[in-house]
Design a protein around this motif. Structure first.
Motif, mmCIF file in Angstrom:
data_model
loop_
_atom_site.group_PDB
_atom_site.id
_atom_site.type_symbol
_atom_site.label_atom_id
_atom_site.label_comp_id
_atom_site.label_asym_id
_atom_site.label_seq_id
_atom_site.Cartn_x
_atom_site.Cartn_y
_atom_site.Cartn_z
ATOM 1 N N LEU A 1 36.621 39.138 48.716
ATOM 2 C CA LEU A 1 36.240 40.411 49.332
ATOM 3 C C LEU A 1 35.675 41.375 48.294
ATOM 4 O O LEU A 1 35.712 41.123 47.094
ATOM 5 N N ARG A 2 35.187 42.524 48.783
ATOM 6 C CA ARG A 2 34.720 43.574 47.872
ATOM 7 C C ARG A 2 35.884 44.332 47.254
ATOM 8 O O ARG A 2 35.708 45.053 46.274
ATOM 9 N N SER A 3 37.017 44.193 47.864
ATOM 10 C CA SER A 3 38.131 45.111 47.596
ATOM 11 C C SER A 3 39.122 44.597 46.565
ATOM 12 O O SER A 3 40.149 45.224 46.333
ATOM 13 N N GLY A 4 38.824 43.471 45.910
ATOM 14 C CA GLY A 4 39.843 42.863 45.045
ATOM 15 C C GLY A 4 39.700 43.154 43.560
ATOM 16 O O GLY A 4 40.505 42.647 42.755
ATOM 17 N N ALA A 5 38.725 43.967 43.146
ATOM 18 C CA ALA A 5 38.523 44.205 41.707
ATOM 19 C C ALA A 5 39.687 45.019 41.135
ATOM 20 O O ALA A 5 40.169 45.956 41.769
ATOM 21 N N ARG A 6 40.146 44.628 39.934
ATOM 22 C CA ARG A 6 41.294 45.295 39.317
ATOM 23 C C ARG A 6 40.952 45.727 37.899
ATOM 24 O O ARG A 6 40.113 45.107 37.232
ATOM 25 N N ALA A 7 41.600 46.765 37.445
ATOM 26 C CA ALA A 7 41.359 47.280 36.089
ATOM 27 C C ALA A 7 41.480 46.138 35.087
ATOM 28 O O ALA A 7 42.415 45.332 35.158
ATOM 29 N N GLY A 8 40.558 46.069 34.172
ATOM 30 C CA GLY A 8 40.556 45.020 33.156
ATOM 31 C C GLY A 8 39.636 43.867 33.484
ATOM 32 O O GLY A 8 39.233 43.115 32.591
ATOM 33 N N ASP A 9 39.285 43.696 34.774
ATOM 34 C CA ASP A 9 38.392 42.593 35.165
ATOM 35 C C ASP A 9 37.042 42.721 34.466
ATOM 36 O O ASP A 9 36.561 43.835 34.204
ATOM 37 N N ARG A 10 36.436 41.575 34.216
ATOM 38 C CA ARG A 10 35.058 41.573 33.750
ATOM 39 C C ARG A 10 34.126 41.580 34.954
ATOM 40 O O ARG A 10 34.373 40.856 35.930
ATOM 41 N N VAL A 11 33.055 42.348 34.889
ATOM 42 C CA VAL A 11 32.030 42.363 35.937
ATOM 43 C C VAL A 11 30.924 41.404 35.514
ATOM 44 O O VAL A 11 30.413 41.506 34.390
ATOM 45 N N CYS A 12 30.595 40.469 36.397
ATOM 46 C CA CYS A 12 29.602 39.433 36.053
ATOM 47 C C CYS A 12 28.532 39.363 37.139
ATOM 48 O O CYS A 12 28.767 39.740 38.287
ATOM 49 N N VAL A 13 27.370 38.862 36.749
ATOM 50 C CA VAL A 13 26.275 38.726 37.700
ATOM 51 C C VAL A 13 25.712 37.309 37.641
ATOM 52 O O VAL A 13 25.729 36.665 36.581
ATOM 53 N N PRO B 1 38.024 31.907 32.554
ATOM 54 C CA PRO B 1 36.695 31.382 32.229
ATOM 55 C C PRO B 1 35.696 31.755 33.339
ATOM 56 O O PRO B 1 36.015 31.651 34.515
ATOM 57 N N VAL B 2 34.523 32.204 32.915
ATOM 58 C CA VAL B 2 33.474 32.598 33.865
ATOM 59 C C VAL B 2 32.554 31.396 34.071
ATOM 60 O O VAL B 2 32.108 30.794 33.098
ATOM 61 N N PRO B 3 32.290 31.027 35.331
ATOM 62 C CA PRO B 3 31.473 29.828 35.560
ATOM 63 C C PRO B 3 30.084 29.953 34.931
ATOM 64 O O PRO B 3 29.591 31.063 34.709
ATOM 65 N N GLU B 4 29.456 28.813 34.728
ATOM 66 C CA GLU B 4 28.234 28.714 33.932
ATOM 67 C C GLU B 4 27.098 29.631 34.384
ATOM 68 O O GLU B 4 26.420 30.236 33.562
ATOM 69 N N SER B 5 26.883 29.752 35.688
ATOM 70 C CA SER B 5 25.720 30.529 36.145
ATOM 71 C C SER B 5 25.978 32.044 36.135
ATOM 72 O O SER B 5 25.110 32.815 36.543
ATOM 73 N N TRP B 6 27.147 32.459 35.682
ATOM 74 C CA TRP B 6 27.502 33.879 35.675
ATOM 75 C C TRP B 6 27.456 34.443 34.259
ATOM 76 O O TRP B 6 27.804 33.765 33.306
ATOM 77 N N GLN B 7 27.060 35.734 34.158
ATOM 78 C CA GLN B 7 27.142 36.363 32.844
ATOM 79 C C GLN B 7 27.766 37.755 32.954
ATOM 80 O O GLN B 7 27.516 38.487 33.917
ATOM 81 N N ALA B 8 28.584 38.089 31.961
ATOM 82 C CA ALA B 8 29.297 39.371 31.980
ATOM 83 C C ALA B 8 28.314 40.513 31.755
ATOM 84 O O ALA B 8 27.409 40.415 30.917
ATOM 85 N N ILE B 9 28.482 41.605 32.507
ATOM 86 C CA ILE B 9 27.624 42.788 32.327
ATOM 87 C C ILE B 9 28.442 44.077 32.283
ATOM 88 O O ILE B 9 27.867 45.155 32.128
ATOM 89 N N GLY B 10 29.762 44.000 32.427
ATOM 90 C CA GLY B 10 30.524 45.245 32.422
ATOM 91 C C GLY B 10 32.007 44.998 32.613
ATOM 92 O O GLY B 10 32.471 43.851 32.581
ATOM 93 N N THR B 11 32.716 46.094 32.841
ATOM 94 C CA THR B 11 34.178 46.055 32.881
ATOM 95 C C THR B 11 34.687 46.978 33.986
ATOM 96 O O THR B 11 34.067 47.998 34.284
ATOM 97 N N VAL B 12 35.812 46.578 34.582
ATOM 98 C CA VAL B 12 36.475 47.401 35.597
ATOM 99 C C VAL B 12 37.559 48.236 34.922
ATOM 100 O O VAL B 12 38.328 47.717 34.093
#
Lengths: 307, 307
Positions: free
Chosen positions: B151-163, B270-281
């Motif tokens: 869901l959109r609602s599950g992001a928590r402080a400390g999470d990495r934001v990836c695209v 671990p972030v899957p291969e097609s994803w890259q980190a762009i920020g932080t929660v």
């Protein structure tokens, strides 16, 4: 008067959502995320979609916003009932002009909600876009509750043809509106708000109906769909037809949009209470006759010029 | 030139159906009855709907019919991927002017079919109505294959934001088209036919993504949706953003319609291969910042004026 451009699209969505049933235990993820997640305990989804356009399917001077909401939901629920299923949820997408009154859209939502309420149907999502012509796109979902679906293609020689619901009422109402004649208010109401016999669909399925469909184009036109799909001939006995006082036979045979259900039952099988026999299925090339002869009266309104 | 009025609506339906994938084992009752019946072995249905209007979402002089078909399907499939699911089928309803070339509609169907083919998606039904403005209404269905929806609602402080996927390409293509400048053909193609990273959705779900959504309005606008739904603050590190050669930072941050996916992952996961980190929660009131500050550059195009 408050118009859509005053409240913006997110404002309008909030106003509509406040009036719609959005949650139920089966909405595992309700409207508001990228997609909804709905429980389908039967393991089979029944689904259909319909478009309604202003000017083509309704006129704002002939129908209230609430009427249009009722009708948009009802004609979709009827497609689900015609499979022997029960509607459970829908998606509602709207094209709306920016200068429309917000009140129209709110009352439209009230009509959808009122049609949903007795069936326990929820609205699980949709889309909203600004555009010049009011366009209503409904996708409906239903459950077979363990039953087999009843198709158009199962009618067999010897079956009785039966109908549940009204025939010709909506067409009679439309004629009165088109003529500008104040007339039988029941026909006007039937045109504005069809009341399909939803429960008769699952009832027919439980009783072993061999084929079923929803009368949207007119009895003869839709029986022809069944005859073609089943590879049979169908004869309607005009003396058995429910011709309500004030209706003409051609309205009953060719009027669309009442969303009656037509089904076939094996000879000798008991026909459920809300159903009445109107004809018989014969072996032979796909055709529909009335009292043994092709119908040569007026053809009535057909969306698709198919008759 | 053959137009729709020459072939009629049933004729047109037959022509379109000949080009679409209509059958698969999961279509227990395919298109053609009152409703379709689809197998939902997971017991949960993922569903979403979108409207596309000529003039608002596409222009016939900027996009081919085939492009529009690709786009109509792709933007819907992307909503399914953003839940961590795989698209399986769709319903396609069309409003079409009677004087339109049949060839346009056939090529549109080819585009839909081509976008469906690699995913094995089928077209299970729909509706067709004559009207003045080309309007495309798609309802899409998908399966979670036993996974939990993201869901959109599950992001928590400390999470990495990836695209995963492209950012800014479609907006850059639209700018070129609007300016009438022949330019980077990859951007034009990206605007005409988005290529969302469908597989990255289920991949992120399997990797334990805490939240996910589809970038349709623009990275910052859609991250704000996630921040609001999750009750967190999100900071984007501009040095980590994938800014393709020829793109400006504001296009990458605010351009919509590429249908990239954005997801959050627990720190250390671990972030899957097609994803890259762009920020932080971060913990804090719902907000989106770039390099620790509110974005004050151009806002880009937003369907809903939400930024």
């Amino acid at each position: 008067m408050e118009i859509i451009d005053d409240v913006g699209e997110f404002g309008l969505i909030a106003r509509i959502q406040a009036r719609l049933p959005l949650t139920a235990p089966e909405a595992l993820v309700p409207s508001g995320d990228d997609a909804a997640v709905l429980a389908v305990p039967d393991g089979r989804l029944v689904t259909s979609a319909d478009l309604l356009l202003e000017g083509r399917h309704f006129r704002r001077d002939w129908s209230s916003a609430r009427d249009v909401g009722h009708k948009a939901a009802a004609q979709n629920f009827s497609d689900i009932a015609a499979m022997g299923a029960r509607p459970t949820s829908l998606l509602l997408s709207l094209v709306l002009p920016g200068d429309m009154p917000v009140a129209w859209v709110e009352e439209f939502a009230d009509g959808v909600a009122a049609e949903c309420a007795p069936l326990g149907v929820i609205v699980a999502g949709g889309d909203m876009v600004r555009g010049d012509v009011i366009t209503i796109s409904v996708t409906v979902f239903g459950t077979l509750e363990g039953r087999a679906p009843v198709l158009r293609s199962g009618a067999r020689a010897g079956d009785r043809v039966c109908v549940a619901g009204r025939l010709g009422w909506s067409a009679a109402g439309l004629e009165l509106l088109a003529a500008g004649t104040p007339g039988h208010s029941d026909f006007l109401l039937a045109h504005r708000r069809p009341s399909p016999p939803y429960a008769a669909g699952p009832q027919a399925a439980r009783a072993g109906a061999t084929a079923m469909l929803d009368v949207s184009d007119g009895l003869l036109a839709d029986l022809l769909h069944m005859a073609v799909a089943s590879g049979v001939a169908v004869d309607v006995d005009s003396t058995l037809l429910p011709v309500a006082p004030g209706l003409r036979l051609d309205q009953v045979l060719t009027g669309g949009e009442d969303h009656a259900l037509v089904a076939t039952f094996r000879p000798g099988a008991p026909v459920p209470e809300s159903w009445q026999a109107i004809g018989t299925v014969y072996a032979g090339p796909a055709a529909v006759t009335v009292d043994g002869k092709p119908w040569e009266g007026p053809a009535g309104f057909s969306h698709f010029g198919k008759q």
